[in-house]
Each structure stands twice: as structure tokens, then as C-alpha cells.
Scaffold this active site. Structure first.
Site, PDB file in Angstrom:
ATOM      1  N   ALA A  96       0.702   8.211  -8.786  1.00 25.56           N
ATOM      2  CA  ALA A  96       0.427   8.546  -7.383  1.00 25.56           C
ATOM      3  C   ALA A  96       1.735   8.911  -6.716  1.00 25.56           C
ATOM      4  O   ALA A  96       2.801   8.460  -7.142  1.00 25.56           O
ATOM      5  CB  ALA A  96      -0.210   7.352  -6.667  1.00 25.56           C
TER       6      ALA A  96
ATOM      7  N   LYS B  17       5.061  -1.153 -21.631  1.00 27.74           N
ATOM      8  CA  LYS B  17       5.413  -0.304 -20.490  1.00 27.74           C
ATOM      9  C   LYS B  17       6.823  -0.635 -19.978  1.00 27.74           C
ATOM     10  O   LYS B  17       7.584   0.262 -19.588  1.00 27.74           O
ATOM     11  CB  LYS B  17       4.392  -0.497 -19.371  1.00 27.74           C
ATOM     12  CG  LYS B  17       4.552   0.482 -18.225  1.00 27.74           C
ATOM     13  CD  LYS B  17       3.459   0.261 -17.199  1.00 27.74           C
ATOM     14  CE  LYS B  17       3.542   1.251 -16.057  1.00 27.74           C
ATOM     15  NZ  LYS B  17       2.506   0.951 -15.040  1.00 27.74           N
TER      16      LYS B  17
ATOM     17  N   ALA C  39       0.837  -1.206   0.000  1.00 28.67           N
ATOM     18  CA  ALA C  39       0.000   0.000   0.000  1.00 28.67           C
ATOM     19  C   ALA C  39       0.867   1.250   0.000  1.00 28.67           C
ATOM     20  O   ALA C  39       0.721   2.140   0.818  1.00 28.67           O
ATOM     21  CB  ALA C  39      -0.945  -0.016   1.199  1.00 28.67           C
ATOM     22  N   GLY C  40       1.802   1.304  -0.974  1.00 22.56           N
ATOM     23  CA  GLY C  40       2.570   2.532  -1.180  1.00 22.56           C
ATOM     24  C   GLY C  40       1.699   3.548  -1.900  1.00 22.56           C
ATOM     25  O   GLY C  40       0.482   3.600  -1.686  1.00 22.56           O
TER      26      GLY C  40
ATOM     27  N   ASN D  59      10.173   1.797 -19.135  1.00 20.55           N
ATOM     28  CA  ASN D  59      11.008   1.730 -17.932  1.00 20.55           C
ATOM     29  C   ASN D  59      12.423   1.230 -18.250  1.00 20.55           C
ATOM     30  O   ASN D  59      13.393   1.692 -17.664  1.00 20.55           O
ATOM     31  CB  ASN D  59      10.350   0.825 -16.886  1.00 20.55           C
ATOM     32  CG  ASN D  59       9.086   1.454 -16.314  1.00 20.55           C
ATOM     33  OD1 ASN D  59       9.004   2.661 -16.119  1.00 20.55           O
ATOM     34  ND2 ASN D  59       8.075   0.638 -16.065  1.00 20.55           N
TER      35      ASN D  59
ATOM     36  N   ASN E 103       5.020  -3.138 -11.696  1.00 19.64           N
ATOM     37  CA  ASN E 103       5.858  -2.818 -12.842  1.00 19.64           C
ATOM     38  C   ASN E 103       6.825  -3.950 -13.115  1.00 19.64           C
ATOM     39  O   ASN E 103       7.234  -4.647 -12.197  1.00 19.64           O
ATOM     40  CB  ASN E 103       6.700  -1.568 -12.556  1.00 19.64           C
ATOM     41  CG  ASN E 103       6.015  -0.316 -13.026  1.00 19.64           C
ATOM     42  OD1 ASN E 103       5.238  -0.334 -13.989  1.00 19.64           O
ATOM     43  ND2 ASN E 103       6.304   0.777 -12.355  1.00 19.64           N
TER      44      ASN E 103
ATOM     45  N   ASN F 237      14.586   4.262 -16.992  1.00 20.74           N
ATOM     46  CA  ASN F 237      14.886   4.179 -15.561  1.00 20.74           C
ATOM     47  C   ASN F 237      16.369   3.993 -15.274  1.00 20.74           C
ATOM     48  O   ASN F 237      16.972   4.778 -14.538  1.00 20.74           O
ATOM     49  CB  ASN F 237      14.082   3.040 -14.915  1.00 20.74           C
ATOM     50  CG  ASN F 237      12.653   3.456 -14.614  1.00 20.74           C
ATOM     51  OD1 ASN F 237      12.116   4.385 -15.217  1.00 20.74           O
ATOM     52  ND2 ASN F 237      12.019   2.772 -13.691  1.00 20.74           N
TER      53      ASN F 237
ATOM     54  N   MET G  97       0.789   3.944  -5.163  1.00 23.75           N
ATOM     55  CA  MET G  97      -0.214   3.414  -6.089  1.00 23.75           C
ATOM     56  C   MET G  97      -1.229   2.533  -5.382  1.00 23.75           C
ATOM     57  O   MET G  97      -2.438   2.595  -5.649  1.00 23.75           O
ATOM     58  CB  MET G  97       0.475   2.619  -7.200  1.00 23.75           C
ATOM     59  CG  MET G  97       1.139   3.501  -8.232  1.00 23.75           C
ATOM     60  SD  MET G  97      -0.075   4.389  -9.241  1.00 23.75           S
ATOM     61  CE  MET G  97      -0.692   3.012 -10.201  1.00 23.75           C
ATOM     62  N   GLY G  98      -0.752   1.689  -4.460  1.00 25.54           N
ATOM     63  CA  GLY G  98      -1.667   0.844  -3.698  1.00 25.54           C
ATOM     64  C   GLY G  98      -2.646   1.695  -2.904  1.00 25.54           C
ATOM     65  O   GLY G  98      -3.842   1.374  -2.803  1.00 25.54           O
TER      66      GLY G  98
END
Lengths: 313, 313
Positions: free
Chosen positions: B132, B188, B8-9, B192, B106, B196, B11-12
Site C-alpha cells: 500500500a 520476511k 492507520a498508515g 528486510n 514488520n 533495508n 497498510m492500516g
């Protein structure tokens, strides 16, 4: 002997100073305004193995040689790789048909540039392990020991090479005639090719890079690319010996605590790097011989990207 | 629907918050002590499209689920890649034989980990374009729009997938059922995989990297490696479209001014990266299929070296 040092940065100043002290008629040639002007005004200052000395050595900008300086017996090339062509163009007036040209630049493929200005029998290729540091315009710090080897690579005779070896050795530069100087040049390029680009991109000294688990595979892969290309030029590198040699620099109590010169150029001084003459040269040669060199290519691209990101000049 | 957000960071928390507001029975699961304790104490705080709100959503550490929480209808996985296996191990008690598990991490290859804990007909793979940001423990900033697509990749039926799509869409998450979610996941991953690692190593935002002359060749070469490997898994990527898509992020007035999440993880927050699940995953798959992936391999090694140099945790 009349000797011109073309590219009188740290290393050029060392050779110029030692040859001058030994009684040769030396001139220094460089494009760096403050440096040349300082030497013209007060001489070349050096901390030479702990002793502060000043030597009056004639210094010139490349464009003021014509008319002032006659032809030279031996030119020693010590420019940055990307300045070599420009320097040779500028010093044409001091090159006679007998002038020997000793190329001591780091990196690979410089002989192709020198050949455009100098006939093959006058070209000497060399490799040196001496070090030197610039502490400011007109000032160098010289300590430690070193050696230099050289060879007439394009002619059967080696008389001119032996003559230059003698003059260098009489000046304390520990010169020797090599029967395979290209091997030494490639071996040194392997050290620069594995450490310079990587430590620059990683913003790391040699020891910290070397201590990472990734270092072994990176070093081996790059050395294999160098060796695959060198083989096409008839030079069979001892890959394991060179891997060990590179790893010997990782010691944090020795060379390892230092940042490679490319890191100093780009990260510290915001200058363009010599990557095109190290890993980039291996890529160009690899393309010619149809040898794959992806690590060298990617590293060259990353260093160029970093140069642009930092707007290096 | 009873929904658990595992990881639950930022995005979570977005998914949890929106699903909770839509009337679902949501719980948040995370290992970050301050974050979970804050949500337990005061609820999840959010700046939600400019409005400050607080939602009381039950939050748990993975090791306190057993006995407190019964089985769940749908688990949405949003951990960091390297925490996935550990999280699945910890939440076994809330997984019944009917629990659907939607994997929205990801990177590549997570299905192989999920399969060790969940039977194939219950696995949904998904891909989301929502964003987010975490502003502190228990606090998120949520703005802009996004979408999510998902698919039952291992079973012929798609009923369970459609049911989850419906619940997500009712919560405003713009979900749709995909007939080829793996294509979107690879596409996607290409974004990345090109941005990244490179921006992390170069310490650069996306626009500065993109503006360098080297970017074109780096982006194309990495996308070709991804596409060569994807092809072996039956996914034919449109290479030119993906190159254009990556380049569209270079705009300094748009996404380009941002640093990729990996840069934030390693350079800003000194945390280990997900490189093994992006470029590293392509190398592992490449080795399996005998496809050469040198740029992915070198980039993975460089990022790991940088992690060690910075002693990231």
C-alpha cells in the site's frame, strides 16, 4: 642523490619538490597524462607555504624511462595502492642492485608487493604525517608541517636507511630512523581503517561521524580487529591509545571538518578506493591467521558495493 | 465485527478500507494530525485498483478514544515498530478481556511488547504480503494482490484465529490460518534485514545493490546470522531458499527498481528507521543466546549513525 618519485601525485610532488630544492637530482614518474605533460611543459607549480613557485623537475611516464634514465640511488614509492605492482613492473630499468626503495604508501601489506621486485636489504618501509593537495594538473598546494620515519625492516644493518634519513632531513622533511616503523604503519592504518570506509559509506565528514553515538563502538570494534591481526605479526598495538588518537580527529574545529581521502576518491571524484589495502588487507591477513574480522569484511564489501553502484573507475 | 486499526498508515488504511467495504464496523486510529483530520473531514480517499473512491470511516487520535468508543472485537496493529508500545498504552480503554489483537507489524520481537497489554490467548501473530502507498494525508493508493496469514501462537485452541481469518477473507484480504506463522515472520524479516539497511546506507535501489559483486556475501552472511538466532527460538530457516527468495527481488524490471521502505523513511523523508526491530532485534536476541551477529550489529550502528548525521526525527 639521484632520486625517483614513483607516483607523483600530491604527496609525491611534495617530496619531489623539497628534495629537488635541496639540490638532489630528482625525477618524477607518473601515469596521469595531463599532469606529466604540464610538468614537462612549464615545470611543477606549487603554492609552497603561501608562496607561488615553479620548479623545473624532469617528469616521465613509466614507459619512457628505459634508455632515457639510468639507474637511481633511491626510489620513493607514492602510488595509489592498486597501482603499486604496475609501477614497479614499469620502472624495473632504473632499479640497480644498489637502488634503495622507500615505500611510503598508505595501507598494509605493500612490502609483499615490493619484495617481488627488490631484494630485501634494499627495502625501506616508511610512514609519513606530511599532507599535500593537488589543485590541478602540474599544480600542488603544500602547507603545514610534517615528519617521516623509516626503517630497514628486513636487514640487520641500517646504514642505507640512515643515509636516506639524512637526505630527507636536509630537504626539510623531518625524517628520523625508526626502530619500529611497522607499529607506526599499523597505527596509521587504524586511523584510515576506522574513518575512511565509514565516512565514505555514510557520506559524512569526520566530525559528524564522530559525533554519532554509534562511533565509539564502531571505532573500538575495528581497532580491535586490526590489533588482533597485528598481534599475529608480532606487533602489539596500544588499543586505548589508538582509540583516543582516532577520537582526537573528531574535533570539528580541526581535522574533523574534513572528509577522508577515500570519500574524496569515491564520492567526489568517482574513483575506485584503496579499501582492499586497509580494511581488506586486515581481512586477508585475518583469514591467514584464523582471526575473525567481520567489521573489516563488511565495510570492505559495502565500499565495493558503493563503487559499483556509482560505477567508479 | 467491530474492528480497530491501530496505526492507520498506508497498510492500516488498506485493511481498514477493505474491512469497512465488506460491512464491518471499522475505526481507524492514528497519531498523524493532518491524516486523521482529513479522514474526519472528507473520509478516506483511495485509488483502489485504479478506481477513485471515498469511504466514510470513523477516525480517531489515540487520546480521544476513551468515552467515545466502546470495547472492540478485534484490534489490528499496524503502527511503526517504535510506536507500538505507545499505541497499546493509549488504546487500553478499548481492549476488553475478549478483544483479539492481531499484530501485523514488520520486524521481530513485537509479541514481547503486546504481551504487556494483552493476555496470551488473545494475541494473534500475523504476516502479510499486501502492499500500500500513502499519497498524502487521508489518501492512499492501493493496487495489486496480496495475502495474510495468522496464528494463535500462545494457545492450543485456534478458534479466535479462524474467526479473524474468516472476516479478513470475506473482505478480500486472502487470509489463511498458519501452523507456523513465526517461520513466515522470520523469513520476511530476512528480506528486510538484508535489503533495508544496506540500500539505505548505500543510497541504492534494490536492483543496483543486488547487481554488485558484494551483494551475495552480504546477503548470505546476514541470513546466516538471522538463521543462527532463529534456531535458538526453535525455528529452522531454510537458508538457501531464503537467499534465493531475496535474490529474486533483485530483478530491475520487478521489485528491484524500488527503494526499500527504510530508504524512503530516512533518506527521502528524514525519519527515524525501524532498524532496531529488524537487524537490531537479531543482535539483542543473539546476545541473549550467545550467538554472534556482527553484520547485524555493524549495520544497525551504521544506520543509527546515518540517522544522527541527517538529524532524522
Amino acid at each position: 642523490m639521484k632520486i625517483a618519485i614513483a607516483g607523483a601525485g600530491a604527496m609525491g610532488s611534495r617530496f619531489g619538490l623539497m628534495l629537488h630544492k635541496a639540490g638532489n637530482e630528482v625525477i618524477l614518474i607518473d601515469k596521469w597524462t595531463e599532469h606529466v605533460n604540464k610538468i614537462k611543459e612549464v615545470g611543477l607549480k606549487a603554492n609552497f607555504n603561501g608562496e607561488d613557485i615553479v620548479e623545473q623537475i624532469p617528469a616521465f611516464f613509466p614507459n619512457e624511462l628505459e634508455g632515457k634514465v639510468g639507474s637511481i640511488d633511491t626510489v620513493i614509492l607514492f602510488t595509489k595502492a592498486m597501482q603499486l605492482d604496475d609501477m614497479l613492473q614499469s620502472i624495473k630499468s632504473i632499479l640497480s642492485k644498489d637502488t634503495k626503495v622507500l615505500c611510503l604508501l598508505n595501507g598494509l601489506g605493500h612490502e609483499d608487493t615490493v619484495k617481488m621486485y627488490v631484494s630485501e636489504e634494499n627495502i625501506l618501509l616508511g610512514n609519513t604525517m606530511w599532507t599535500a593537495g593537488l589543485t590541478g594538473p602540474g599544480e600542488v598546494k603544500l602547507f603545514g608541517n610534517g615528519e617521516v620515519e623509516l626503517q630497514n625492516v628486513y636487514s640487520s644493518g641500517k646504514e642505507s636507511g640512515l643515509e636516506v634519513v639524512k637526505v630527507l632531513s636536509e630537504a626539510g622533511l623531518n625524517a628520523k630512523y625508526s626502530e619500529n616503523v611497522k607499529y607506526s604503519i599499523w597505527r596509521k592504518a587504524c586511523v584510515n581503517g576506522t574513518l575512511n570506509g565509514t565516512c565514505t559509506i555514510l557520506d559524512s565528514n569526520i566530525a559528524s561521524f564522530g559525533a554519532s553515538k554509534a562511533a565509539d563502538e564502531i571505532v573500538r570494534t575495528i581497532i580491535n580487529e586490526f590489533a588482533d591481526v597485528a598481534e599475529k605479526e608480532g606487533i602489539i598495538l596500544d588499543r586505548e591509545e589508538i582509540v583516543s588518537h582516532v577520537k582526537s580527529t573528531f574535533d570539528p574545529n580541526g581535522v574533523g571538518k574534513h572528509y577522508p581521502s577515500m570519500h574524496q576518491d569515491l564520492i567526489k571524484n568517482n574513483r575506485l578506493t584503496e579499501i582492499d589495502y586497509i580494511n581488506g588487507a586486515v581481512c586477508r591477513k585475518g583469514a591467514k591467521y584464523n582471526v575473525s574480522t567481520p567489521y573489516c569484511q563488511f565495510l570492505t564489501l559495502l565500499v565495493h558495493a558503493k563503487e559499483e553502484i556509482l560505477t567508479a573507475k
